[in-house]
Motif scaffolding. Structure first.
Motif, PDB file in Angstrom:
ATOM      1  N   PRO A   1       0.814  -1.216   0.000  1.00 24.05           N
ATOM      2  CA  PRO A   1       0.000   0.000   0.000  1.00 24.05           C
ATOM      3  C   PRO A   1       0.850   1.270   0.000  1.00 24.05           C
ATOM      4  N   LEU A   2       0.188   2.392  -0.227  1.00 27.98           N
ATOM      5  CA  LEU A   2       0.855   3.683  -0.390  1.00 27.98           C
ATOM      6  C   LEU A   2       0.938   4.411   0.948  1.00 27.98           C
ATOM      7  N   MET A   3       2.159   4.695   1.386  1.00 28.64           N
ATOM      8  CA  MET A   3       2.406   5.374   2.663  1.00 28.64           C
ATOM      9  C   MET A   3       2.792   6.832   2.428  1.00 28.64           C
ATOM     10  N   PHE A   4       2.722   7.628   3.504  1.00 29.91           N
ATOM     11  CA  PHE A   4       3.073   9.043   3.437  1.00 29.91           C
ATOM     12  C   PHE A   4       4.030   9.364   4.587  1.00 29.91           C
ATOM     13  N   ALA A   5       5.133  10.044   4.254  1.00 30.51           N
ATOM     14  CA  ALA A   5       6.173  10.329   5.249  1.00 30.51           C
ATOM     15  C   ALA A   5       5.777  11.502   6.134  1.00 30.51           C
ATOM     16  N   LYS A   6       5.904  11.302   7.434  1.00 30.45           N
ATOM     17  CA  LYS A   6       5.571  12.355   8.385  1.00 30.45           C
ATOM     18  C   LYS A   6       6.516  13.547   8.232  1.00 30.45           C
ATOM     19  N   SER A   7       7.781  13.260   7.956  1.00 23.39           N
ATOM     20  CA  SER A   7       8.776  14.330   7.867  1.00 23.39           C
ATOM     21  C   SER A   7       8.544  15.239   6.668  1.00 23.39           C
ATOM     22  N   ALA A   8       7.781  14.769   5.692  1.00 23.50           N
ATOM     23  CA  ALA A   8       7.533  15.553   4.476  1.00 23.50           C
ATOM     24  C   ALA A   8       6.075  15.961   4.366  1.00 23.50           C
ATOM     25  N   PHE A   9       5.359  15.940   5.483  1.00 27.98           N
ATOM     26  CA  PHE A   9       3.911  16.133   5.430  1.00 27.98           C
ATOM     27  C   PHE A   9       3.522  17.514   5.925  1.00 27.98           C
ATOM     28  N   GLY A  10       2.878  18.256   5.042  1.00 26.35           N
ATOM     29  CA  GLY A  10       2.351  19.569   5.378  1.00 26.35           C
ATOM     30  C   GLY A  10       1.084  19.819   4.592  1.00 26.35           C
ATOM     31  N   ASP A  11       0.773  21.060   4.340  1.00 22.96           N
ATOM     32  CA  ASP A  11      -0.494  21.395   3.686  1.00 22.96           C
ATOM     33  C   ASP A  11      -0.603  20.802   2.286  1.00 22.96           C
ATOM     34  N   THR A  12       0.470  20.912   1.482  1.00 25.22           N
ATOM     35  CA  THR A  12       0.377  20.412   0.107  1.00 25.22           C
ATOM     36  C   THR A  12       0.299  18.891   0.069  1.00 25.22           C
ATOM     37  N   SER A  13       1.064  18.226   0.922  1.00 22.39           N
ATOM     38  CA  SER A  13       0.994  16.762   0.984  1.00 22.39           C
ATOM     39  C   SER A  13      -0.367  16.308   1.477  1.00 22.39           C
ATOM     40  N   ARG A  14      -0.933  17.044   2.417  1.00 23.41           N
ATOM     41  CA  ARG A  14      -2.268  16.712   2.927  1.00 23.41           C
ATOM     42  C   ARG A  14      -3.307  16.785   1.803  1.00 23.41           C
ATOM     43  N   GLU A  15      -3.215  17.830   0.974  1.00 25.42           N
ATOM     44  CA  GLU A  15      -4.151  17.966  -0.136  1.00 25.42           C
ATOM     45  C   GLU A  15      -3.958  16.863  -1.165  1.00 25.42           C
ATOM     46  N   TRP A  16      -2.717  16.482  -1.406  1.00 26.40           N
ATOM     47  CA  TRP A  16      -2.440  15.370  -2.308  1.00 26.40           C
ATOM     48  C   TRP A  16      -3.032  14.071  -1.765  1.00 26.40           C
ATOM     49  N   LEU A  17      -2.841  13.802  -0.477  1.00 28.22           N
ATOM     50  CA  LEU A  17      -3.371  12.572   0.125  1.00 28.22           C
ATOM     51  C   LEU A  17      -4.884  12.509  -0.044  1.00 28.22           C
ATOM     52  N   LYS A  18      -5.568  13.620   0.243  1.00 25.49           N
ATOM     53  CA  LYS A  18      -7.022  13.630   0.144  1.00 25.49           C
ATOM     54  C   LYS A  18      -7.473  13.414  -1.303  1.00 25.49           C
ATOM     55  N   CYS A  19      -6.765  14.023  -2.236  1.00 21.80           N
ATOM     56  CA  CYS A  19      -7.147  13.879  -3.637  1.00 21.80           C
ATOM     57  C   CYS A  19      -6.920  12.452  -4.133  1.00 21.80           C
ATOM     58  N   ILE A  20      -5.805  11.860  -3.745  1.00 23.68           N
ATOM     59  CA  ILE A  20      -5.531  10.473  -4.122  1.00 23.68           C
ATOM     60  C   ILE A  20      -6.606   9.555  -3.554  1.00 23.68           C
ATOM     61  N   ALA A  21      -6.939   9.761  -2.277  1.00 22.21           N
ATOM     62  CA  ALA A  21      -7.941   8.907  -1.631  1.00 22.21           C
ATOM     63  C   ALA A  21      -9.289   9.000  -2.333  1.00 22.21           C
ATOM     64  N   GLN A  22      -9.662  10.171  -2.777  1.00 26.25           N
ATOM     65  CA  GLN A  22     -10.965  10.374  -3.407  1.00 26.25           C
ATOM     66  C   GLN A  22     -11.031   9.838  -4.834  1.00 26.25           C
ATOM     67  N   ASN A  23      -9.910   9.843  -5.547  1.00 21.89           N
ATOM     68  CA  ASN A  23      -9.960   9.618  -6.990  1.00 21.89           C
ATOM     69  C   ASN A  23      -9.175   8.420  -7.489  1.00 21.89           C
ATOM     70  N   TYR A  24      -8.403   7.763  -6.635  1.00 10.95           N
ATOM     71  CA  TYR A  24      -7.538   6.692  -7.117  1.00 10.95           C
ATOM     72  C   TYR A  24      -8.344   5.523  -7.688  1.00 10.95           C
ATOM     73  N   GLY A  25      -9.412   5.129  -7.007  1.00 12.05           N
ATOM     74  CA  GLY A  25     -10.186   3.972  -7.447  1.00 12.05           C
ATOM     75  C   GLY A  25     -10.731   4.137  -8.853  1.00 12.05           C
ATOM     76  N   ASP A  26     -11.333   5.295  -9.140  1.00 12.73           N
ATOM     77  CA  ASP A  26     -11.888   5.533 -10.471  1.00 12.73           C
ATOM     78  C   ASP A  26     -10.791   5.613 -11.527  1.00 12.73           C
ATOM     79  N   THR A  27      -9.714   6.333 -11.225  1.00  6.97           N
ATOM     80  CA  THR A  27      -8.651   6.529 -12.209  1.00  6.97           C
ATOM     81  C   THR A  27      -7.951   5.215 -12.529  1.00  6.97           C
ATOM     82  N   ALA A  28      -7.684   4.403 -11.523  1.00  4.83           N
ATOM     83  CA  ALA A  28      -7.018   3.118 -11.754  1.00  4.83           C
ATOM     84  C   ALA A  28      -7.868   2.219 -12.637  1.00  4.83           C
ATOM     85  N   PHE A  29      -9.177   2.240 -12.422  1.00  6.82           N
ATOM     86  CA  PHE A  29     -10.056   1.404 -13.254  1.00  6.82           C
ATOM     87  C   PHE A  29     -10.139   1.953 -14.675  1.00  6.82           C
ATOM     88  N   GLU A  30     -10.271   3.272 -14.804  1.00  7.69           N
ATOM     89  CA  GLU A  30     -10.417   3.876 -16.132  1.00  7.69           C
ATOM     90  C   GLU A  30      -9.153   3.716 -16.967  1.00  7.69           C
TER      91      GLU A  30
END
Length: 459
Positions: free
Chosen positions: A354-383
């Protein structure tokens, strides 16, 4: 192939299926076995940055969202790249995605070196064994994904079955990774061969053994299986039998030191597999049969059965590989053991890496990336790749008949179990998969096999 079916995936999931029958589990259809990393001797001279370097608490660093994947996981690479130009374009504008990749036999060591240098990239596929992943959690190096998703109102972005698997991986009630890969496992069988010999799909181990005897008497190889190092195909049989005979917590007891593989009931399970091997059930050259040989043997009609995960549907649907036809391939659950503590509806499964996220590199932009990946990965991977993952899909998609087979199996399975080495150390995993071929051809007894793995566990 028959006409595909259309489903709509809801977010109100509980367990494997929704009230009313909407399916929530999605499984990868590419080869992506977890827990197969090898023990590497000697350190590799690798740059401390590893394609992203330490970004600091802000998660911005040099203005990039860095990632590290496996070279072979083209599905993950393609999906993340597609997200960067699609649903996550806004996030990519703020922090452009930069991906690096490493081969499987270098991956774990590279991650450990980056961890020691506080240089983990923003996101990365987990180490090859759950045991090593747990060490990253213990080192407080990972973002608690479930907390981020809960705070953002995205609790249902990860399917319950997939979340449960990842939690089992790492022994935590929290989620420390996104399950971008997910597979169910069981026995694929040749419907034509079964019908020609008048054999019904076995649901008990005794029925399975009777079917094996009938196939052998007719000169049919019962099972094609990869026993060449790493022989995880054979240890999948062993693990599945243990879970059926001793219950879903059998390997957790070993991991916690409350049982040993050398205990009589565990040895008896290994003896069952060794007996099959000694009788030639896995074929004459199982110890040298690799993954590709195994798949080819089964898909060209030279064996009646094969244990494999749902990633194999991609091969089955490829007419260049499958000479017996996709309509002639069926799936059966691993049989129940009479008097056993496990149940046939406890589905063997794995969540890949599975896909992990580093605490040392985690801030506002990484948080937004995580949320976007979580919301859209399933559809994009299938498409983009036709993959069924552990992430929720928000749109309607067509399922092929074989994908429907996988989904139907999941609907009837209230719980999952892991695989034999899932909770092992890297060393014990290596010993297990190295010796599997000898267990499978009957040259190593169940007692000796279990003793070798227990010694590597050091408990």
């Amino acid at each position: 192939m028959t006409a595909s079916e259309t489903i709509h995936v809801s977010l109100s999931a509980s367990g494997f299926s929704l009230p009313g029958g909407d399916v929530v589990s999605r499984f990868i259809t590419r080869k992506g076995i977890a827990g197969l990393s090898l023990v590497i001797s000697g350190l590799l001279a690798i740059s401390a940055c590893a394609g992203g370097g330490s970004q600091g608490a802000g998660g911005n660093g040099d203005g990039k969202f860095s990632g590290l994947t496996l070279t072979a996981t083209t599905d993950v690479i393609n999906t993340l790249n597609s997200l960067s130009t699609g649903d996550c374009q806004a996030q990519n504008t703020s922090a452009p995605l930069t991906l690096d990749a490493a081969p499987q036999d270098q991956y774990d060591q590279r991650l450990q070196l980056l961890l020691s240098q506080n240089g983990l990239p923003s996101t990365f596929l987990s180490p090859g064994t759950p045991d090593l992943g747990r060490k990253f959690i213990d080192a407080d190096a990972l973002v608690n994904v479930s907390q981020v998703l809960n705070d953002a109102g995205l609790k249902d972005a990860v399917l319950p079955a997939a979340s449960s698997l990842v939690q089992q991986y790492y022994g935590s009630n929290d989620l420390y990774a996104l399950p971008v890969q997910l597979n169910i496992e069981g026995i694929w069988y040749n419907k034509q061969i079964f019908a020609q010999h008048g054999i019904a799909v076995p649901t008990t181990w005794d029925q399975f053994l009777a079917a094996v005897d009938k196939f052998q008497a007719a000169g049919v190889q019962p099972i094609a299986q990869n026993g060449a190092n790493p022989g995880w195909g054979i240890t999948r049989w062993l693990g599945a039998y243990i879970f059926r005979a001793l219950g879903p917590d059998a390997m957790r007891k070993v991991a916690d030191g409350n049982a040993k593989l050398t205990d009589p009931q565990y040895v008896a399970a290994a003896d069952q597999i060794a007996k099959l091997g000694a009788e030639g059930v896995f074929g004459k050259a199982v110890a040298s049969a690799d993954y590709n040989q195994t798949v080819n043997t089964f898909l060209t009609g030279r064996a009646a059965m094969m244990y494999m995960g749902s990633w194999i549907t991609e091969n089955i649907e490829d007419p260049k590989q499958n000479k017996v036809g996709a309509a002639n391939i069926g799936f059966m659950r691993f049989p129940a053991v009479t008097g056993g503590a496990g149940a046939i509806d406890q589905m063997p499964a794995n969540a890949g890496q599975p896909l992990m996220f580093a605490k040392s590199a985690f801030g506002d932009t990484s948080r937004e990336w995580l949320k976007c990946i979580a919301q859209n990965y399933g559809d994009t991977a299938f498409e983009k790749s036709g993959l069924l993952t552990g992430m929720q899909m928000r749109e309607k998609h067509d399922l092929s008949p074989l994908q429907r087979v996988v989904v139907d199996q999941v609907e009837g399975s209230p719980s999952t179990v892991l695989w034999f080495e899932a909770l092992f150390s890297s060393q014990a995993t290596t010993i297990s998969t190295q010796n599997a071929g000898q267990l499978a051809n009957g040259s190593m007894s169940g007692t000796d096999f279990m003793a070798s793995v227990q010694a590597a566990l050091g408990k």
